[in-house]
Design a protein around this motif. Sequence first.
Motif, PDB file in Angstrom:
ATOM      1  N   UNK A  89       4.017  20.634   3.877  1.00  0.00           N
ATOM      2  CA  UNK A  89       4.335  19.240   4.187  1.00  0.00           C
ATOM      3  C   UNK A  89       3.115  18.339   4.256  1.00  0.00           C
ATOM      4  N   UNK A  90       1.936  18.928   4.278  1.00  0.00           N
ATOM      5  CA  UNK A  90       0.701  18.155   4.454  1.00  0.00           C
ATOM      6  C   UNK A  90       0.586  17.009   3.450  1.00  0.00           C
ATOM      7  N   UNK A  91       1.016  17.244   2.232  1.00  0.00           N
ATOM      8  CA  UNK A  91       0.897  16.239   1.177  1.00  0.00           C
ATOM      9  C   UNK A  91       1.717  14.981   1.475  1.00  0.00           C
ATOM     10  N   UNK A  92       2.918  15.168   2.027  1.00  0.00           N
ATOM     11  CA  UNK A  92       3.801  14.015   2.237  1.00  0.00           C
ATOM     12  C   UNK A  92       3.676  13.405   3.628  1.00  0.00           C
ATOM     13  N   UNK A  93       3.072  14.108   4.570  1.00  0.00           N
ATOM     14  CA  UNK A  93       3.018  13.625   5.948  1.00  0.00           C
ATOM     15  C   UNK A  93       2.290  12.288   6.070  1.00  0.00           C
ATOM     16  N   UNK A  94       1.254  12.081   5.296  1.00  0.00           N
ATOM     17  CA  UNK A  94       0.499  10.830   5.379  1.00  0.00           C
ATOM     18  C   UNK A  94       1.399   9.648   5.047  1.00  0.00           C
ATOM     19  N   UNK A  95       2.335   9.835   4.139  1.00  0.00           N
ATOM     20  CA  UNK A  95       3.227   8.736   3.780  1.00  0.00           C
ATOM     21  C   UNK A  95       4.372   8.561   4.779  1.00  0.00           C
ATOM     22  N   UNK A  96       4.630   9.562   5.609  1.00  0.00           N
ATOM     23  CA  UNK A  96       5.732   9.505   6.568  1.00  0.00           C
ATOM     24  C   UNK A  96       5.251   9.052   7.948  1.00  0.00           C
ATOM     25  N   UNK A  97       4.052   9.457   8.317  1.00  0.00           N
ATOM     26  CA  UNK A  97       3.534   9.126   9.635  1.00  0.00           C
ATOM     27  C   UNK A  97       3.091   7.669   9.699  1.00  0.00           C
ATOM     28  N   UNK A  98       3.302   7.083  10.848  1.00  0.00           N
ATOM     29  CA  UNK A  98       2.899   5.691  11.057  1.00  0.00           C
ATOM     30  C   UNK A  98       1.382   5.580  10.924  1.00  0.00           C
ATOM     31  N   UNK A  99       0.880   4.493  10.362  1.00  0.00           N
ATOM     32  CA  UNK A  99      -0.568   4.329  10.189  1.00  0.00           C
ATOM     33  C   UNK A  99      -1.365   4.398  11.492  1.00  0.00           C
ATOM     34  N   UNK A 100      -0.724   4.077  12.615  1.00  0.00           N
ATOM     35  CA  UNK A 100      -1.432   4.147  13.897  1.00  0.00           C
ATOM     36  C   UNK A 100      -1.590   5.569  14.402  1.00  0.00           C
ATOM     37  N   UNK A 101      -0.835   6.510  13.832  1.00  0.00           N
ATOM     38  CA  UNK A 101      -0.960   7.914  14.231  1.00  0.00           C
ATOM     39  C   UNK A 101      -2.243   8.459  13.627  1.00  0.00           C
ATOM     40  N   UNK A 102      -3.183   8.845  14.468  1.00  0.00           N
ATOM     41  CA  UNK A 102      -4.460   9.308  13.941  1.00  0.00           C
ATOM     42  C   UNK A 102      -4.763  10.752  14.312  1.00  0.00           C
ATOM     43  N   UNK A 111     -11.037   7.711  16.461  1.00  0.00           N
ATOM     44  CA  UNK A 111     -11.902   6.553  16.710  1.00  0.00           C
ATOM     45  C   UNK A 111     -11.421   5.313  15.947  1.00  0.00           C
ATOM     46  N   UNK A 112     -10.572   5.506  14.921  1.00  0.00           N
ATOM     47  CA  UNK A 112      -9.994   4.367  14.206  1.00  0.00           C
ATOM     48  C   UNK A 112      -9.194   3.482  15.152  1.00  0.00           C
ATOM     49  N   UNK A 113      -8.547   4.095  16.148  1.00  0.00           N
ATOM     50  CA  UNK A 113      -7.771   3.318  17.119  1.00  0.00           C
ATOM     51  C   UNK A 113      -8.678   2.417  17.947  1.00  0.00           C
ATOM     52  N   UNK A 118     -10.705  -3.032  19.165  1.00  0.00           N
ATOM     53  CA  UNK A 118     -11.835  -3.960  19.201  1.00  0.00           C
ATOM     54  C   UNK A 118     -11.603  -5.140  18.266  1.00  0.00           C
ATOM     55  N   UNK A 119     -11.118  -4.855  17.054  1.00  0.00           N
ATOM     56  CA  UNK A 119     -10.864  -5.921  16.080  1.00  0.00           C
ATOM     57  C   UNK A 119      -9.781  -6.886  16.568  1.00  0.00           C
ATOM     58  N   UNK A 120      -8.739  -6.366  17.178  1.00  0.00           N
ATOM     59  CA  UNK A 120      -7.668  -7.218  17.700  1.00  0.00           C
ATOM     60  C   UNK A 120      -8.199  -8.117  18.811  1.00  0.00           C
ATOM     61  N   UNK A 121      -8.995  -7.542  19.713  1.00  0.00           N
ATOM     62  CA  UNK A 121      -9.552  -8.335  20.807  1.00  0.00           C
ATOM     63  C   UNK A 121     -10.531  -9.390  20.291  1.00  0.00           C
ATOM     64  N   UNK A 122     -11.364  -9.033  19.308  1.00  0.00           N
ATOM     65  CA  UNK A 122     -12.294 -10.001  18.716  1.00  0.00           C
ATOM     66  C   UNK A 122     -11.546 -11.138  18.031  1.00  0.00           C
TER      67      UNK A 122
END
Length: 139
Positions: A89-102, A111-113, A118-122
């Motif tokens: 499932x590894x191949x398709x999980x990136x397309x199924x998981x929400x982008x905020x899931x890190x 650390x992307x979160x 930081x970007x939202x607050x700035x």
Amino acid sequence: MGSLQNGRAPGMDGFPVDFYKSLWSEIGQDLLEVLNDSLQTGRLPLSCRKAVITLLPKKGDLQQLKYWRPVSLLCMDYKILSKALALMLREVMVSVEHPDQTYCVPGRLISDNVTQIRDILDLSSSLAIETGLISIDQE
């Protein structure tokens, strides 16, 4: 099987992955038949539907509950099946998981979160938008 680490604690059945790797030529076909049957019937063997929950100590005052970590011990058959499914499932999980899931997503860092917060607050500060931040700790 190759991606399961040797020398790890055995599951609740008492068999470590090393056992399966060393005897794979004798037991592999039988295990494969059991797991394929489980996938076809939609029901895992009873041994794969049980877990033993235990507590492992962390660093700190062991008199306090927060310094203990609960873990579920599963049988190795289940671990082998779940690892095989995860690899497929590894191949398709990136397309199924929400982008905020890190966490545990290949190519994403927790650390992307922090960067996103930081970007939202700035941005909200530069646009003079009052912004609140709620941080939830799972402890």
